[in-house]
Design an enzyme around this catalytic site. Sequence first.
Site, PDB file in Angstrom:
ATOM      1  N   ASP A   3       0.875  -1.000   0.042  1.00 23.31           N
ATOM      2  CA  ASP A   3      -0.007  -0.041   0.065  1.00 23.31           C
ATOM      3  C   ASP A   3       1.151   1.257  -0.006  1.00 23.31           C
ATOM      4  OD1 ASP A   3      -2.755   1.337   0.398  1.00 23.31           O
ATOM      5  OD2 ASP A   3      -1.627   2.123   1.907  1.00 23.31           O
ATOM      6  N   GLU A  54       0.820   5.675   0.751  1.00 27.19           N
ATOM      7  CA  GLU A  54       0.549   6.805   0.750  1.00 27.19           C
ATOM      8  C   GLU A  54       1.081   7.906  -0.116  1.00 27.19           C
ATOM      9  OE1 GLU A  54      -2.108   7.050   2.568  1.00 27.19           O
ATOM     10  OE2 GLU A  54      -2.051   5.098   3.192  1.00 27.19           O
ATOM     11  N   HIS A  92      -5.446   4.846   6.737  1.00 29.04           N
ATOM     12  CA  HIS A  92      -4.782   5.422   5.824  1.00 29.04           C
ATOM     13  C   HIS A  92      -3.080   5.729   6.388  1.00 29.04           C
ATOM     14  CE1 HIS A  92      -8.126   6.778   3.804  1.00 29.04           C
ATOM     15  NE2 HIS A  92      -8.727   6.855   4.934  1.00 29.04           N
ATOM     16  N   ASP A 102      -2.754  -0.465   6.592  1.00 29.50           N
ATOM     17  CA  ASP A 102      -3.395  -0.629   5.413  1.00 29.50           C
ATOM     18  C   ASP A 102      -3.109  -2.123   4.530  1.00 29.50           C
ATOM     19  OD1 ASP A 102      -4.878   1.547   6.414  1.00 29.50           O
ATOM     20  OD2 ASP A 102      -4.595   2.584   4.270  1.00 29.50           O
TER      21      ASP A 102
END
Length: 562
Positions: free
Chosen positions: A82, A84, A222, A227
């Site tokens: 994942d 960000e 988040h 995540d």
Amino acid sequence: MQLALDALDRLVDTLEERGPLSAVEAARSLFATSSISNGLACSLLSDATAGDSRLVCNGATISLTESRADPLLEDAEFVVFDLETTGLSAARNQICELGAVRVRALELVDSYQSLVNPRVALPEPVARLTGLREQELRHAPSVATVLRRFLDFAGDDLLVAHNARFDQGFLEGQLLRVHGRRLSEPPLCTAALARRLLEGRVRRVGLASLANFFGVSTRPCHRALPDAEATAEVLVHLIGLAQELGARRLSELRALAAPRKRRVYDKRSLARGAPSRPGVYLFRDRHGQVLYVGRARDLRARLRSYFRSERQRPSVEAALMALDRIEWRVLGSELEAALEELRLIRELQPPANSRSRRKEHGVYLRRRGDDFVVTKAATELGPITSRRLASLAARALASCTAEELERLPQGGPLARLRARLSHLAENLRYEEAARLRDRIEALELVLERLRRLERLGRLELCLLAPAIEPGWQRAFFVCAGRVCASRSLPAGAGARLEIETGLARCRATRERPAAPLTPEQAEDLLLLDSFVRRPPPELAVLPLVAERITAHLMRGRCPKAP
């Protein structure tokens, strides 16, 4: 870059369906051309596919790389990751955190996590959402270092992500810039897999919804590693469901996650003949009822996009299922198309347009005693598109002092409310603090909107764009927060009369008593603002001065319609 990635993805799909292609056939598919020589095709393909390990270009043919390993699902290894990021655009924004989890024998066995120095300021909304701070990112490794470590961690295992296309865009964009290559194969998408396996059982396939549905131990927050862990746990549950349907090997899991041919694909011939010009389009059912209204800068490209593999939002997908005929109207410019789209939506109320499905297009705040209430009657405090947002803002404004109300455009009671929020948090009164926080955020959004509408209400501009008639221009006269007039300007001296007519309408509008904006006027203003802030090449933004407008026309600075 994204267009190039999409084109290569389509070529891979074609090769999987048809097998190896000649260079000419592959070039026609990749570059959307009907005529190309063999030599030019080989040269272009060699450059376009360089660094894409999925493809092999051998002289006059192009094919996929050797067959991939196809282990049993209980023996397969996955690396779930994942990202960000500083924004939503892989072309303009950067990665700021990467987290990954290895799944072996349907167990989470290892993890990798690192912050990434994006080398740009971290937007405040991203900081609030993720909890990341710019100071800690400044000391993080570079994206090149983090990618190298991540690829070492992943090895040859299949990558998995939720809404994988988003993460793939960022990851491959950085790989191309730093290492000059792409991923060996697209990541498996757990959202697509859930959409197939849980059809009819869940309304949404967002990560938070799936984590709640399966009751996984890690909650999405988040941040990259949590995540990724939540996605890995969701993946294990989805593999279990796939096995119940008879899937045994990795290839069968990939097939379940692959996009299915949409039934509306067979209706793509309805868009045949659409021109590459600006305009509006209407979807009609077999009874002639308008289902959806849209606008486009390029009608042909926009209409064709509806019949590709990607599903549209549910209401538009339903309109496509009932679609029997497409009607389009060519206009002179994208601006004219945007204004015409709004007019048609208000007039026809098509069921698939989100604007026409809103129960309320705008509400206002009104003072009643010491409190504020939400009302449909127009006041200076509005229009606000969300009743819920307006209600929260009204509660935040309750019991404001006269001085705070005078300073409302500058923030009014916000300083006092924030101090109250800090006091509640320090005294562990978290429920009260949460309610106050929501009201403060709503008030901030409402005040930001009101300030923007106030600024737009002072606009006095003439917007010149190409008209549908060759050699003519279309002038939109904006004054006192309204489009006062739109006039077609012929070539030559006749344009002066039309300009004076438009300016006279503006003078008449100024002389009328000021009135609060209606929801429709506010919507028009916000639309015009998007064009004024970033005008397309064919649009000229001029003051309301006849000599300036005439001089611009005489110099011929307005390009012809595309």
